[in-house]
Scaffold this motif. Structure first.
Motif, PDB file in Angstrom:
ATOM      1  N   VAL A 120       0.959  -1.192   0.160  1.00 32.52           N
ATOM      2  CA  VAL A 120       0.166   0.130  -0.031  1.00 32.52           C
ATOM      3  C   VAL A 120       0.973   1.126   0.104  1.00 32.52           C
ATOM      4  O   VAL A 120       1.751   1.396   0.756  1.00 32.52           O
ATOM      5  CB  VAL A 120      -0.728   0.156   1.128  1.00 32.52           C
ATOM      6  CG1 VAL A 120      -1.488   1.376   1.305  1.00 32.52           C
ATOM      7  CG2 VAL A 120      -1.962  -1.066   1.167  1.00 32.52           C
ATOM      8  N   SER A 125      -2.637  -4.579  -3.530  1.00 38.04           N
ATOM      9  CA  SER A 125      -1.845  -3.494  -3.429  1.00 38.04           C
ATOM     10  C   SER A 125      -2.750  -2.211  -3.541  1.00 38.04           C
ATOM     11  O   SER A 125      -3.931  -2.386  -3.961  1.00 38.04           O
ATOM     12  CB  SER A 125      -0.680  -3.240  -4.465  1.00 38.04           C
ATOM     13  OG  SER A 125       0.233  -4.382  -4.190  1.00 38.04           O
ATOM     14  N   GLN A 126      -2.321  -1.152  -3.101  1.00 41.61           N
ATOM     15  CA  GLN A 126      -2.977   0.257  -3.390  1.00 41.61           C
ATOM     16  C   GLN A 126      -1.938   1.313  -3.683  1.00 41.61           C
ATOM     17  O   GLN A 126      -1.016   1.491  -3.205  1.00 41.61           O
ATOM     18  CB  GLN A 126      -3.695   0.431  -2.005  1.00 41.61           C
ATOM     19  CG  GLN A 126      -4.686   1.390  -2.260  1.00 41.61           C
ATOM     20  CD  GLN A 126      -5.573   1.544  -1.026  1.00 41.61           C
ATOM     21  OE1 GLN A 126      -5.778   0.730  -0.122  1.00 41.61           O
ATOM     22  NE2 GLN A 126      -6.257   2.683  -0.628  1.00 41.61           N
ATOM     23  N   SER A 129      -2.052   5.650  -5.516  1.00 39.76           N
ATOM     24  CA  SER A 129      -2.829   6.827  -6.245  1.00 39.76           C
ATOM     25  C   SER A 129      -1.797   7.349  -7.161  1.00 39.76           C
ATOM     26  O   SER A 129      -0.666   7.945  -6.497  1.00 39.76           O
ATOM     27  CB  SER A 129      -3.171   7.734  -5.053  1.00 39.76           C
ATOM     28  OG  SER A 129      -4.322   7.082  -4.422  1.00 39.76           O
ATOM     29  N   SER A 131      -6.570  -5.390  -5.947  1.00 40.11           N
ATOM     30  CA  SER A 131      -6.030  -4.110  -5.835  1.00 40.11           C
ATOM     31  C   SER A 131      -6.878  -2.890  -6.098  1.00 40.11           C
ATOM     32  O   SER A 131      -7.762  -2.944  -6.631  1.00 40.11           O
ATOM     33  CB  SER A 131      -4.676  -4.095  -6.844  1.00 40.11           C
ATOM     34  OG  SER A 131      -3.653  -4.829  -6.041  1.00 40.11           O
ATOM     35  N   VAL A 132      -6.262  -1.516  -5.672  1.00 43.84           N
ATOM     36  CA  VAL A 132      -7.106  -0.590  -5.598  1.00 43.84           C
ATOM     37  C   VAL A 132      -6.159   0.707  -6.310  1.00 43.84           C
ATOM     38  O   VAL A 132      -5.028   0.841  -5.875  1.00 43.84           O
ATOM     39  CB  VAL A 132      -7.560  -0.125  -4.261  1.00 43.84           C
ATOM     40  CG1 VAL A 132      -8.593   1.417  -4.303  1.00 43.84           C
ATOM     41  CG2 VAL A 132      -8.572  -1.067  -3.545  1.00 43.84           C
ATOM     42  N   GLU A 175      -6.339   4.624  -7.810  1.00 54.14           N
ATOM     43  CA  GLU A 175      -6.874   5.971  -7.882  1.00 54.14           C
ATOM     44  C   GLU A 175      -5.822   6.447  -9.196  1.00 54.14           C
ATOM     45  O   GLU A 175      -4.879   6.745  -8.804  1.00 54.14           O
ATOM     46  CB  GLU A 175      -7.213   6.815  -6.741  1.00 54.14           C
ATOM     47  CG  GLU A 175      -7.549   8.308  -7.348  1.00 54.14           C
ATOM     48  CD  GLU A 175      -8.204   8.927  -6.262  1.00 54.14           C
ATOM     49  OE1 GLU A 175      -8.810   8.784  -5.122  1.00 54.14           O
ATOM     50  OE2 GLU A 175      -8.162  10.330  -6.361  1.00 54.14           O
ATOM     51  N   THR A 217     -11.138  -5.999  -8.082  1.00 49.46           N
ATOM     52  CA  THR A 217     -10.340  -4.665  -8.036  1.00 49.46           C
ATOM     53  C   THR A 217     -11.080  -3.456  -8.105  1.00 49.46           C
ATOM     54  O   THR A 217     -12.186  -3.660  -8.499  1.00 49.46           O
ATOM     55  CB  THR A 217      -9.435  -4.644  -9.340  1.00 49.46           C
ATOM     56  OG1 THR A 217     -10.099  -4.733 -10.490  1.00 49.46           O
ATOM     57  CG2 THR A 217      -8.269  -5.780  -9.345  1.00 49.46           C
TER      58      THR A 217
END
Ligand SMILES: Nc1ncnc2c1ncn2[C@@H]1O[C@H](COP(=O)(O)OP(=O)(O)OP(=O)(O)O)[C@@H](O)[C@H]1O
Ligand SMILES: [Mg+2]
Lengths: 255, 443
Positions: free
Chosen positions: B167, B198-199, B201, B228-229, B231, B256
């Protein structure tokens, strides 16, 4: 404070106000009653500056000035306030943001310093108590998703913050439950002063038990057909509007 | 048609020069890709309004100038001070000048594990194993001349790799600065690969310090590993005479979540393609966009959501605020494949026209081949609401401020969906100043 003389107004060629005469002095409370569609909101909106109506005859003086010549914001800054019958929802604009912008515009006009965030919040907290408003309504978008009663309460809350000289309350009582009605009316009473005036548009005598009017006017077909003291409201409650209409009709025939 | 062939030959000969400058590298796998992309570009030619995908957007203004492909890194004399105004304080700031990574201008903080944030060219040189698997696998250029052109001149851009189970606690800012006076063709190529669980932005922003018009032709590929995320926020705020063509192409794994926010403010002619393929069950995709145009700007947003597998959700909110003689285009495609039962897709497109001369072409395009799905779409086009304006004015707010407040509220509906706080604040300020500016231009 407010002088309405022979006011005629129309929408799309339909005459809605047919010669209104009304005098409101500082310190007075006037109630306007009348059947649905008689022109009460039209009058209220016109006074606040809504431009969908065209005035064909007559005029309005507010504190010695030609009211109809002023922009809506100018009227507000000069102390006029309309609590809407149907307050509009404004998504994306928070209630406090709006109110702060409004208050500071008015203060600036009066030559007062604008309030900063902290001072504003203090004022808001204090005025919120006056109408017992739920704090969560502060940060929500203006009127969005508010219940009917919450919208009306919010209008009076705005009034409490802006402290107008002349407040026009257009059916602020409809949609309020019994407790809310009392609270809101108490709030309005606390805002009453010698130097300000209130015009209350209502269908119900019960509001006038709390906000006691000096004068009651009956509006029928765009004309004030009868005026009297607070007892007139009681008579209307009892007998309905027909007898006033009949009386007015007879008077018209005789004339 | 005349333009098309002429322009092809300009870019074809530019490619020859590019090849000559490559020396030994021209036998590489990557260069084989470039060559086939160039061939494809040549046979496609630039699109005209006869192409369905370009019906509302006439690109002929782009063809009036011979843009010079930037083939090598050039710092253009930029200093960190020049860059500061565009940054918003993230610990991972990757600066690209005319599409090339600048280590000197970037701020790179320590990264967890095998994560990589940096130059694509460097990663190519070191033969990064992830690249081999993922580069140029998702954005096809078969039917898109601009994607083909980007691939033909593929040189540098950002490569972000977030391995499994990481993350990223701060956002990664990819700042693309156009500089110089050369009528450049800037072709950044970005690849974002995120492993499982995982993450991250990621913010892409496009700004100008250039002193001439130029063409940005960028392509970003995103791979979202299972659970996973991501942005992805994109800000396009380039010179008023710049051209900007951009494609984002995402592939989403199981469960996701991809959020894409695209804000377009600058440029003369702007085209954004955002495509996400929901290629595994239980995924979610949110595409938001805001176009703020005035003068003679044209901002075209094309989105495609491909529901390929069951039980995926997509939300889409695209808004335009058009003033002056500007034009907006929104085309929202949603495919629901035969397999993609229990799809839930919602598309909303709203346009606010601030002047009588501004226009919008909006087209939802839903192609549904499954039977148990929920798909809704709606489009509204309107002006500011007279009742709302009156309400604000009746409380003492002047007409101009009332209109600004309502316009800003319309915009903030999208801007507020950016979760990267400092970026969102910057965007809010940008929108405010842009509305002020629009009004001055109008007066
Ligand atoms: N924009 C408009 N176009 C056409 N007619 C209108 C418009 N606005 C008001 N009217 C008409 O004018 C008349 C008076 O309306 P108004 O809202 O003033 O009545 P009211 O006395 O406030 O009624 P209520 O007690 O139901 O609130 C009604 O017949 C209404 O339909
Ligand atoms: Mg009414």
């Amino acid at each position: 404070m407010l002088e309405i003389k022979n006011l005629h107004a129309s929408v799309n060629g339909n005459e809605i106000l047919n010669g209104i005469n009304l005098n409101v002095k500082a310190g007075e409370v006037h109630a306007i009653m009348g059947p649905n569609g008689s022109g009460k909101s039209t009058l209220a909106q016109l006074l606040a500056g809504r431009d969908t109506y065209s005035v064909s005859q007559g005029g309005v003086t507010y504190e010695g000035k030609d009211l109809l010549d002023m922009d809506p914001e100018e009227r507000a800054r000069e102390g006029l306030f309309l609590a809407f019958q149907y307050p509009v929802e404004i998504p994306g604009v928070s209630n406090t943001y709006f109110l702060k912008a409004a208050l500071n515009a008015i203060r600036k006009h009066k030559g007062l310093e604008e309030l900063d965030a902290v001072e504003f919040l203090q004022l808001v907290k204090q005025r919120m108590k006056l109408v017992d408003m739920d704090e969560t309504l502060l940060n929500r978008p203006v009127n969005e998703g508010f219940s009917g009663g919450e919208k009306k309460r919010n209008e009076i809350f705005h009034m409490a913050v802006l402290e107008p000289k002349l407040a026009i309350l257009d059916e602020t009582d409809s949609g309020l439950d019994i407790d809310a009605l009392r609270i809101v009316a108490d709030g309005v009473n606390k805002l009453r002063r010698r130097d300000n005036a209130i015009i209350v548009v209502t269908h119900y005598q019960r509001l006038l038990n709390y906000i006691v009017p000096d004068f009651v006017h009956v509006l029928v077909d765009g004309r004030i057909v009868k005026s009297g003291g607070k007892e007139l409201a009681l008579q209307l409650e009892e007998k309905g509007y027909d007898w006033v209409k009949d009386e007015a009709g007879k008077a018209a025939v005789q004339a | 048609m005349k333009y098309t062939t002429e322009k092809n030959s300009w870019y074809l000969s530019a490619f020859e020069k590019f090849e000559q400058s490559l020396n030994g590298e021209s036998a590489s796998r990557l260069h084989t890709l470039r060559r086939s992309a160039l061939e494809r570009f040549n046979s496609l030619g630039f699109p005209t309004t006869r192409h369905e995908e370009w019906r509302f957007t006439n690109i002929s203004p782009i063809l009036k100038t011979n843009f010079r492909p930037v083939l090598n890194p050039t710092a253009e004399g930029l200093s960190r001070k020049d860059v500061g105004q565009f940054a918003f304080g993230t610990r991972h700031l990757l600066v690209f000048v005319n599409g090339f990574f600048s280590g000197d201008l970037s701020t790179l903080d320590e990264l967890p594990g095998d994560a990589y944030c940096g130059s694509l060219a460097t990663a190519v040189k070191s033969d990064h194993p992830v690249l081999r698997q993922h580069l140029a696998q998702y954005a096809t250029y078969d039917d898109n001349a601009f994607s083909a052109l980007n691939t033909a001149f593929l040189r540098d851009g950002a490569f972000i790799y977030v391995p499994d189970g990481i993350v990223m606690d701060d956002s990664v800012h990819l700042l693309f600065i156009a500089a110089g006076k050369d009528h450049a063709l800037i072709s950044p190529r970005n690849l974002i690969v995120v492993g499982k669980n995982s993450q991250v932005s990621i913010v892409e922003s496009y700004v100008s310090l250039a002193t001439s018009s130029y063409l940005t032709n960028v392509l970003t590929e995103i791979v979202v590993g299972d659970h996973s995320v991501i942005e992805h926020d994109k800000l396009q705020n380039e010179r008023r005479d710049a051209f900007h063509i951009a494609s984002i192409h995402a592939l989403q794994g199981t469960q996701t979540n991809l959020i894409s926010n695209s804000i377009s403010i600058g440029g003369s002619l702007v085209r954004n393609n955002v495509t996400s393929v929901l290629d595994a069950e239980g995924s979610e995709c949110t595409l938001n966009g805001l176009a703020l145009a005035t003068g003679t700007q044209l901002i075209d947003n094309h989105t495609t959501i491909d529901h390929a597998k069951p039980r995926c959700v997509s939300h889409e909110l695209y808004k335009s605020i058009l003033d002056g003689k500007s034009r907006g285009v929104f085309n929202g495609k949603i495919f629901v494949r035969k397999d993609a039962q229990k799809t839930d897709a919602k598309q909303t497109n709203k346009t606010l026209l601030l002047s009588e001369d501004a226009t919008i072409d909006t087209k939802p395009q839903l192609e549904i081949f499954a039977d148990d799905v929920k798909c809704t779409h709606g489009a509204t086009v309107g002006q500011l609401d007279a009742e709302q304006i009156f309400y604000l004015r009746s409380r003492g707010i002047d007409d101009t401020t009332a209109r600004d407040i309502l316009t800003f509220a319309f915009a903030s509906d999208v801007v507020s969906r950016v979760h990267v706080d400092p970026l969102r604040e910057q965007l809010e300020a940008l929108v405010h100043s842009r509305l002020d500016q629009g009004r001055t231009l109008q007066d």
